[in-house]
Design an enzyme around this catalytic site. Structure first.
Site, PDB file in Angstrom:
ATOM      1  N   GLU A 164      -0.961  -2.595  -9.756  1.00  0.00           N
ATOM      2  CA  GLU A 164      -0.832  -3.610  -8.675  1.00  0.00           C
ATOM      3  C   GLU A 164       0.261  -4.497  -8.896  1.00  0.00           C
ATOM      4  O   GLU A 164       0.903  -4.640  -7.677  1.00  0.00           O
ATOM      5  CB  GLU A 164      -2.193  -4.505  -8.774  1.00  0.00           C
ATOM      6  CG  GLU A 164      -3.467  -3.823  -8.391  1.00  0.00           C
ATOM      7  CD  GLU A 164      -3.312  -2.848  -6.910  1.00  0.00           C
ATOM      8  OE1 GLU A 164      -3.099  -3.741  -5.790  1.00  0.00           O
ATOM      9  OE2 GLU A 164      -4.047  -2.024  -6.851  1.00  0.00           O
ATOM     10  N   HIS A 224       1.881   2.518  -3.415  1.00  0.00           N
ATOM     11  CA  HIS A 224       0.752   3.462  -3.945  1.00  0.00           C
ATOM     12  C   HIS A 224       0.915   4.903  -3.585  1.00  0.00           C
ATOM     13  O   HIS A 224       0.535   5.725  -4.657  1.00  0.00           O
ATOM     14  CB  HIS A 224      -0.508   2.854  -3.678  1.00  0.00           C
ATOM     15  CG  HIS A 224      -0.802   1.388  -4.503  1.00  0.00           C
ATOM     16  ND1 HIS A 224      -0.991   1.387  -5.755  1.00  0.00           N
ATOM     17  CD2 HIS A 224      -1.341   0.303  -3.743  1.00  0.00           C
ATOM     18  CE1 HIS A 224      -0.980   0.084  -6.058  1.00  0.00           C
ATOM     19  NE2 HIS A 224      -1.628  -0.482  -5.037  1.00  0.00           N
ATOM     20  N   GLU A 280       0.861  -1.312  -0.006  1.00  0.00           N
ATOM     21  CA  GLU A 280       0.010   0.106  -0.047  1.00  0.00           C
ATOM     22  C   GLU A 280       0.826   1.237   0.183  1.00  0.00           C
ATOM     23  O   GLU A 280       0.611   2.215  -0.457  1.00  0.00           O
ATOM     24  CB  GLU A 280      -0.968  -0.037   1.178  1.00  0.00           C
ATOM     25  CG  GLU A 280      -1.959  -1.083   1.156  1.00  0.00           C
ATOM     26  CD  GLU A 280      -2.746  -1.115  -0.069  1.00  0.00           C
ATOM     27  OE1 GLU A 280      -3.056   0.095  -0.593  1.00  0.00           O
ATOM     28  OE2 GLU A 280      -3.014  -2.382  -0.503  1.00  0.00           O
TER      29      GLU A 280
END
Length: 562
Positions: free
Chosen positions: A242, A148, A145
């Site tokens: 991703e 990102h 995460e």
């Protein structure tokens, strides 16, 4: 636009069939008016969502998904572990640590980050991920995460969710009428105690008579075209990102196996839906695909799990291909919800029960240590704050293990086994007051199985070589009621002479004197320490604390400033 056209066509055709006017005129008029209204509605909803996200930042996404913000003092030991991992990863990434939220009602394994800037970013972790992943696996999930955030995906995803809000709105409203309910309204009713109000009773009778299920089905049917179109856009943006985030997570954690384990557990769990009916609007932000293992690859926002594993380790992907295919083939739909794989469900139930027992035991140990520290520490003590890199070591037992090993000057080989990056950062900024740093870390240190910290203390004792570190270890052992090294017995007179100048003798002599002093009366113990309080509590704080602990004399009985 797809939603506008489909809804207009359906509504126009429906009205044209029931009205006596000429078919073409009424159909065209209805089509145009419906198209205009829906276009304005969806545009307005997208603008409103964009304004909401820009004004409130990432926290509004976490709240819409049912997140609960974690606070250090109120969190459980599992939640503290999560917050510490977030802080460590933020330090490694060179950014501000995001606010941490937990989705309590979601027992699937999933996560997300949201925010327009790093200073308003939030990270959300589901309850299932928090309970079912070990530390390395949770670290890999958090690192994914963080990628990102660092690479700008979070900012893009936030804008995308606002732009697509209108397309998702009709389908989301349909799901709300079919499956959802207004939790905020229920909470308001409970807080205001309005259950017996006349209007409230009338509403409770009328609402069940309204055709909400039919309304929900119509809205879901009409909005599904636009929702699918929005999902395709989400997939086009998020699929490749991703895979890149998975690779970046490996760079942060320096190992690929934990992330592969997370992906395997997601396949084994075989349920990725979130509780909130807003979830599809933010599907591209999530770690796992909301479409699960159904035959919905065309609308999947994420690559297949086996592809993500192959991106990390091709050999491991070949080995796990059959297992993942088998896990993903089992999906049970009951009472409007996707149930877990039977094996995973049983394991998850066991984890919840065991964590509940552990939490109760750890909290008890933590409270005992905190009370004991307050009992022996003087209120007049001048305590310097811990260095910034040391702050989180007092909230997580795994970080406390590393911090204590550094205070005790344990060999670097041991620290490498428990987190070399963390150990290096802590070594670079040691605390000024070792005693108070030790006391700050002990409550977190005992929040693990008792056999683990007892064995760890004994292992450390065998590796200590420095006199000051050995004395600090004895303070820790006295706080934890551990068995101290055996010493040669001496008489009371010799013990009194040694304790009259404890800073001048060896630790073996000191232990022998304290062993004899255990048999003294309370008055003799107090008198012995009062003589030394002015000298030792100011200049030899660690030694002073050790004497008080061994003779069981709290600060109010003997004075001192430490």
């Amino acid at each position: 636009m797809l939603t506008v056209l489909s809804a207009s066509l359906m509504l126009g055709t429906l009205i044209a069939c029931i009205r006596p006017e000429p078919l073409g005129d009424i159909w065209f008029a209805t089509f145009c008016w419906t198209a205009c209204v829906l276009f304005l509605l969806m545009t307005t909803l997208s603008v409103m969502r964009l304004h909401q996200l820009f004004k409130q930042g990432g926290k509004v996404v976490a709240q819409m998904l049912g997140g609960r913000r974690l606070m250090w003092k109120e969190s459980t030991f599992m939640e503290r572990r999560l917050m510490n991992l977030v802080a460590e990863t933020a330090l490694a990434a060179g950014i501000v640590a995001p606010t941490v939220y937990v989705l309590d009602k979601d027992n699937s394994i999933n996560a997300f980050v949201a925010g327009l800037k790093t200073n308003d970013a939030v990270i959300g972790i589901t309850n299932g991920a928090l309970l079912c992943l070990n530390r390395d696996e949770l670290h890999a999930l958090v690192a994914h995460e963080f990628s990102h955030i660092v690479h700008g995906d979070m900012h893009l995803n936030m804008k995308l969710s606002a732009y697509l809000c209108g397309l998702h709105s009709l389908a989301s409203a349909g799901r709300y009428f079919l499956f959802g309910y207004d939790e905020k309204a229920d909470e308001y009713r409970r807080n205001k105690n309005v259950d017996n109000h006349l209007f409230d009773n009338a509403v409770s009778v009328i609402l069940p008579l309204l055709p909400f299920q039919i309304i929900g089905m119509v809205l879901l049917l009409v909005g599904s075209v636009g929702s699918i179109g929005a999902t395709w856009i989400q997939a086009a943006v998020s699929r490749k990102r991703e895979l890149l985030a998975d690779m970046a997570a490996v760079q942060y954690t320096r190992q690929s196996q934990p992330l592969i384990n997370v992906l395997c557990k997601i396949a084994q769990e075989n349920s990725h839906l979130l509780h909130a009916h807003y979830a599809t609007e933010f599907a591209h932000m999530l770690f796992g695909d909301l479409s699960g293992s159904l035959n919905t690859r065309l609308i999947a926002t994420h690559p297949p799990l086996i592809e993500r594993i192959a991106n990390l380790d091709a050999q491991e992907a070949k080995r796990l291909a059959d297992d993942i295919a088998e896990w993903e083939s089992v999906l049970v739909y009951q009472q409007g919800k996707y149930r877990y794989h039977a094996v995973f469900q049983a394991a998850f139930t066991d984890v919840i029960v065991q964590n509940s027992r552990d939490e109760q035991s750890y909290r008890q140990h933590q409270t005992q240590i905190e009370n004991k520290i307050k009992q022996y520490r003087s209120p007049a003590a001048l305590i310097a704050p811990l260095p910034k890199t040391w702050e989180n070591t007092q909230y997580d037992h795994e970080a406390a293990n590393i911090g204590l090993s550094i205070l005790l000057q344990i060999e670097a080989d041991f620290q490498a086994a428990s987190g070399s990056d963390k150990a290096i950062r802590l070594r670079q900024s040691p605390p000024k007051q070792a005693l108070y740093a030790l006391e700050a870390l002990l409550p977190a240190f005992v929040m693990q199985p008792q056999s683990d910290w007892q064995n760890l203390c004994q292992t450390w004792f065998m590796q200590i070589k420095d006199h000051h570190a050995a004395l600090l270890w004895r303070v820790m052992a006295a706080y934890l009621d551990l068995t101290l090294p055996e010493s040669q017995p001496i008489d009371k007179e010799s013990a009194w002479q040694i304790l009259s100048q404890p800073e001048m003798v060896s630790l073996q002599q000191l232990d022998a004197a304290l062993a004899n002093a255990q048999n003294w009366d309370e008055r003799s113990k107090t008198e012995c320490l009062r003589i030394q309080s002015a000298k030792l509590s100011g200049n030899h704080m660690v030694l002073w604390r050790y004497l008080c602990l061994r003779l069981q004399r709290p600060h109010w009985a003997v004075g001192g400033v430490a």
